[in-house]
Design a protein around this motif. Structure first.
Motif, mmCIF file in Angstrom:
data_model
loop_
_atom_site.group_PDB
_atom_site.id
_atom_site.type_symbol
_atom_site.label_atom_id
_atom_site.label_comp_id
_atom_site.label_asym_id
_atom_site.label_seq_id
_atom_site.Cartn_x
_atom_site.Cartn_y
_atom_site.Cartn_z
ATOM 1 N N PRO A 106 -46.590 -20.737 30.321
ATOM 2 C CA PRO A 106 -48.031 -20.026 30.151
ATOM 3 C C PRO A 106 -48.804 -21.536 30.282
ATOM 4 C CG PRO A 106 -46.464 -19.877 28.279
ATOM 5 C CD PRO A 106 -45.877 -20.674 29.075
ATOM 6 N N THR A 107 -50.109 -20.898 31.120
ATOM 7 C CA THR A 107 -51.476 -21.702 31.262
ATOM 8 C C THR A 107 -52.666 -20.996 30.787
ATOM 9 O OG1 THR A 107 -52.787 -22.971 32.787
ATOM 10 C CG2 THR A 107 -51.784 -21.096 33.621
ATOM 11 N N THR A 108 -53.568 -21.609 30.354
ATOM 12 C CA THR A 108 -54.791 -20.917 30.149
ATOM 13 C C THR A 108 -55.826 -21.458 31.209
ATOM 14 O OG1 THR A 108 -55.642 -22.972 28.777
ATOM 15 C CG2 THR A 108 -54.418 -21.062 27.477
ATOM 16 N N ASP A 109 -55.787 -22.133 32.192
ATOM 17 C CA ASP A 109 -56.482 -22.502 33.103
ATOM 18 C C ASP A 109 -56.717 -21.286 34.103
ATOM 19 O OD1 ASP A 109 -57.710 -23.506 35.338
ATOM 20 O OD2 ASP A 109 -56.631 -25.437 35.537
ATOM 21 N N ALA A 110 -57.957 -20.832 34.047
ATOM 22 C CA ALA A 110 -58.078 -19.343 34.996
ATOM 23 C C ALA A 110 -58.321 -19.862 36.454
ATOM 24 C CB ALA A 110 -59.533 -18.729 34.448
ATOM 25 N N GLY A 111 -58.654 -20.981 36.773
ATOM 26 C CA GLY A 111 -58.546 -21.346 38.192
ATOM 27 C C GLY A 111 -57.048 -21.554 38.838
ATOM 28 N N LEU A 112 -56.377 -22.132 38.014
ATOM 29 C CA LEU A 112 -54.900 -22.263 38.480
ATOM 30 C C LEU A 112 -54.031 -20.953 38.294
ATOM 31 C CD1 LEU A 112 -52.577 -24.169 38.849
ATOM 32 C CD2 LEU A 112 -52.063 -24.219 36.545
ATOM 33 N N ALA A 113 -54.499 -20.229 37.644
ATOM 34 C CA ALA A 113 -53.817 -18.776 37.383
ATOM 35 C C ALA A 113 -54.276 -18.024 38.490
ATOM 36 C CB ALA A 113 -54.095 -18.067 36.119
ATOM 37 N N PHE A 114 -55.464 -18.056 38.983
ATOM 38 C CA PHE A 114 -56.147 -17.208 39.953
ATOM 39 C C PHE A 114 -55.596 -17.647 41.524
ATOM 40 C CE2 PHE A 114 -59.286 -16.125 43.234
ATOM 41 C CZ PHE A 114 -59.234 -14.816 43.084
ATOM 42 N N GLU A 115 -55.461 -19.053 41.608
ATOM 43 C CA GLU A 115 -54.989 -19.610 42.673
ATOM 44 C C GLU A 115 -53.441 -19.244 43.148
ATOM 45 O OE1 GLU A 115 -55.940 -23.839 42.414
ATOM 46 O OE2 GLU A 115 -57.995 -23.442 42.650
ATOM 47 N N GLU A 116 -52.661 -19.683 41.803
ATOM 48 C CA GLU A 116 -51.250 -19.164 41.751
ATOM 49 C C GLU A 116 -50.917 -17.729 42.021
ATOM 50 O OE1 GLU A 116 -48.842 -21.350 42.529
ATOM 51 O OE2 GLU A 116 -50.593 -23.056 42.680
ATOM 52 N N GLY A 117 -51.669 -16.997 41.359
ATOM 53 C CA GLY A 117 -51.381 -15.469 41.192
ATOM 54 C C GLY A 117 -50.179 -15.149 40.532
ATOM 55 N N CYS A 118 -49.836 -15.819 39.474
ATOM 56 C CA CYS A 118 -48.474 -15.693 38.844
ATOM 57 C C CYS A 118 -48.902 -15.009 37.349
ATOM 58 C CB CYS A 118 -47.733 -16.821 38.839
ATOM 59 S SG CYS A 118 -45.951 -16.599 38.675
ATOM 60 N N LEU A 119 -49.062 -13.946 37.230
ATOM 61 C CA LEU A 119 -49.336 -13.230 35.821
ATOM 62 C C LEU A 119 -47.940 -13.017 35.038
ATOM 63 C CD1 LEU A 119 -51.648 -10.276 36.592
ATOM 64 C CD2 LEU A 119 -52.241 -12.551 36.279
ATOM 65 N N MET A 120 -48.272 -12.878 33.748
ATOM 66 C CA MET A 120 -47.039 -12.808 32.925
ATOM 67 C C MET A 120 -46.651 -11.254 32.621
ATOM 68 S SD MET A 120 -46.827 -15.835 30.367
ATOM 69 C CE MET A 120 -45.024 -15.924 30.048
ATOM 70 N N PRO A 121 -45.793 -11.097 32.588
ATOM 71 C CA PRO A 121 -45.410 -9.291 32.089
ATOM 72 C C PRO A 121 -45.982 -9.126 30.730
ATOM 73 C CG PRO A 121 -43.275 -10.509 31.951
ATOM 74 C CD PRO A 121 -44.136 -11.598 32.349
ATOM 75 N N LEU A 122 -46.358 -7.637 30.406
ATOM 76 C CA LEU A 122 -46.784 -7.299 29.061
ATOM 77 C C LEU A 122 -45.920 -7.605 28.142
ATOM 78 C CD1 LEU A 122 -48.658 -5.598 27.873
ATOM 79 C CD2 LEU A 122 -47.063 -3.373 28.272
ATOM 80 N N GLY A 123 -46.387 -8.414 27.422
ATOM 81 C CA GLY A 123 -45.699 -8.920 26.198
ATOM 82 C C GLY A 123 -45.477 -10.275 26.372
ATOM 83 N N GLY A 124 -45.793 -10.986 27.464
ATOM 84 C CA GLY A 124 -45.587 -12.332 27.622
ATOM 85 C C GLY A 124 -44.258 -12.910 27.956
ATOM 86 N N PRO A 125 -43.936 -14.235 27.415
ATOM 87 C CA PRO A 125 -42.652 -14.649 27.657
ATOM 88 C C PRO A 125 -41.399 -13.996 27.070
ATOM 89 C CG PRO A 125 -43.827 -15.896 25.931
ATOM 90 C CD PRO A 125 -44.689 -14.837 26.291
ATOM 91 N N GLU A 126 -40.234 -14.564 27.279
ATOM 92 C CA GLU A 126 -39.174 -13.669 27.014
ATOM 93 C C GLU A 126 -39.202 -13.611 25.228
ATOM 94 O OE1 GLU A 126 -34.260 -13.591 27.567
ATOM 95 O OE2 GLU A 126 -35.521 -15.355 28.453
ATOM 96 N N LEU A 127 -39.567 -14.753 24.768
ATOM 97 C CA LEU A 127 -39.823 -14.932 23.138
ATOM 98 C C LEU A 127 -40.339 -13.703 22.510
ATOM 99 C CD1 LEU A 127 -39.226 -16.551 20.447
ATOM 100 C CD2 LEU A 127 -41.408 -17.591 21.180
ATOM 101 N N THR A 128 -41.418 -13.169 23.265
ATOM 102 C CA THR A 128 -42.271 -11.995 22.643
ATOM 103 C C THR A 128 -41.837 -10.847 23.388
ATOM 104 O OG1 THR A 128 -44.062 -12.897 23.821
ATOM 105 C CG2 THR A 128 -44.019 -13.536 21.562
ATOM 106 N N SER A 129 -40.760 -10.530 24.248
ATOM 107 C CA SER A 129 -40.351 -9.270 24.669
ATOM 108 C C SER A 129 -41.127 -9.057 25.983
ATOM 109 C CB SER A 129 -40.435 -8.273 23.845
ATOM 110 O OG SER A 129 -39.652 -8.294 22.384
#
Length: 432
Positions: free
Chosen positions: A282-305
């Motif tokens: 997970p990242t909190t960097d909005a610029g990095l997230a926008f450039e990479e365009g890689c969202l997490m599924p609803l629920g986040g990582p596997e740990l939280t379903s």
């Protein structure tokens, strides 16, 4: 190099910190410099996420007052009709026909009225870009390829997503009136805005409405570093008594990509669990997230379903891309390449059902269920329990009472840049 111990919060001086390979941005920063860290041990993925959650909670508490004050200072008011006409003029300047431009503007305006700014005027530039690059044909008309009494397969002819969506949902409603259910899928469509716009059309006829669309690949399935599926929204609207209703409209990713874009425009970090960095964390960097365009599924990582959101996204892909024979999965053009990767060729699905074909008293039971939900004891007395759609309806009521929509100044700046490019009059607004 700064040495830190795992578990200690790192929001002490407002810098940008790279922790455990994940960029964490503190919005209180005015220094704009970066620090690197030496971590004493490499924890498991489970522990790394828990540590980041602890850090994010600490940061969120620290910036609450700051964020509220900054947001208030950055808002401006735009009359609803001014917003709509500005969007229409921009679309027409980019080459759209008047009718389709108004259809697309209506959906964007409704998104902003509801408070879904990621799908409102924020999408205007991308729609104009598609027109300018001939990736969308506003002159085309959707056509029915084949149909039965209760189903239809539609060719969107690469016109505006709103034009395709309105055509298909109206057709589904017509079939539902005749047979009890209407199920329509379309291919060769484009981004159609908020899914709830189409499901809510069925409410006017006392019906249940559902709407789905696939999108550009933006979500990394659970355990993947690569994106493959889209935000792939789900919407269901159901009528209740006295004009009440249930309206679910949600992405199957943690958030829609437009919310990442808005955070980037405002220079604010992302909540943890929205997006992931190239290393899969997970990242909190909005610029990095926008450039990479890689969202997490609803629920986040596997740990939280998060695998549940992944499964829902795949379900929408089956209802839309696979059923409609459109592009699907990684075959859909990349979001960052809007207009440059050819036609989007999205698949969409629209369903209308007449509940009177089932047990009598649907509206009464729906009202009772909504009452149960809203009547639950709240964990915070100042924030009552809401039914899906309540928050959006309150936002619409507020916008209609004042006649204006409150936009962030970053959105106005983007509009002015677009207006200059298209040679149209700048949008009018009032500072708050």
């Amino acid at each position: 190099m700064l040495s830190v111990r795992l578990g200690l919060p790192l929001c002490f001086d407002g810098t940008v910190v790279k922790l455990l390979g994940v960029v964490v941005v503190n919005p209180l920063s005015t220094l704009g410099r970066c620090c690197s860290t030496v971590v004493e041990r490499q924890p498991s993925r489970h522990n790394r996420f828990q540590h980041l959650q602890h850090l994010e909670n600490h940061k969120r508490r620290a910036r609450l007052t700051f964020s509220t004050a900054t947001m208030a200072e950055s808002l401006v008011a735009v009359k609803q009709e001014e917003a709509k006409q500005f969007m229409i003029k921009c679309l027409q300047a980019a080459g759209s026909e008047p009718g389709p431009a108004e259809e697309q503007a209506d959906v964007m305006l409704e998104a902003d009225r509801q408070g879904h700014f990621s799908h409102g005027m924020n999408r205007l530039a991308s729609y104009c870009n598609d027109l300018l690059l001939n990736a969308c044909d506003s002159k085309a008309k959707p056509t029915v390829v084949k149909e039965s009494a209760s189903t239809a397969f539609v060719d969107g002819q690469n016109t505006f997503g709103a034009t395709v969506g309105n055509f298909c949902m109206n057709l589904a409603i017509q079939k539902a009136k005749e047979t009890g259910v209407g199920w329509v899928v379309a291919h060769r469509s484009n981004h159609y805005g908020i899914a709830g716009w189409y499901s809510m059309k069925a409410l006017k006829e006392g019906m249940i409405g559902m709407s789905f669309t696939n999108t550009s690949p933006l979500m990394a399935p659970t355990r993947s570093k690569e994106r493959c599926l889209g935000t792939n929204p789900i919407s269901l609207a159901a009528p209740a008594e006295n004009g009440d209703r249930f309206v679910l409209d949600m992405a199957t990713t943690a958030v829609a990509v437009g919310k990442i874009e808005i955070q980037r425009q405002k220079g604010e970090p992302l909540p943890l669990g929205w997006a992931q960095a190239p290393d899969g964390l997970p990242t909190t960097d909005a610029g990095l997230a926008f450039e990479e365009g890689c969202l997490m599924p609803l629920g986040g990582p596997e740990l939280t379903s998060g695998y549940k959101g992944y499964g829902l996204s795949a379900m929408v892909e089956i209802l839309c891309g696979i059923s409609a024979g459109s592009l699907y999965g990684q075959k859909v053009r990349q979001w960052a390449h809007t207009g440059q990767g050819g036609a989007a060729n999205l698949g969409q699905c629209f369903i209308a059902m007449d509940p009177s074909n089932f047990a009598p008293g649907f509206d009464a039971r729906m009202s009772d269920l909504l009452g149960q939900l809203r009547g639950l004891e709240a964990t915070d007395p100042n924030n009552k329990v809401l039914a899906p759609g309540d928050k959006e309806r309150a936002n619409v009521d507020k916008a209609d009472a004042t006649g204006v929509i409150n936009y962030h100044m970053s959105q106005i700046n983007a509009c002015e840049a677009l207006a200059n490019q298209l040679k149209v009059k700048n949008i009018l607004y009032t500072k708050m």
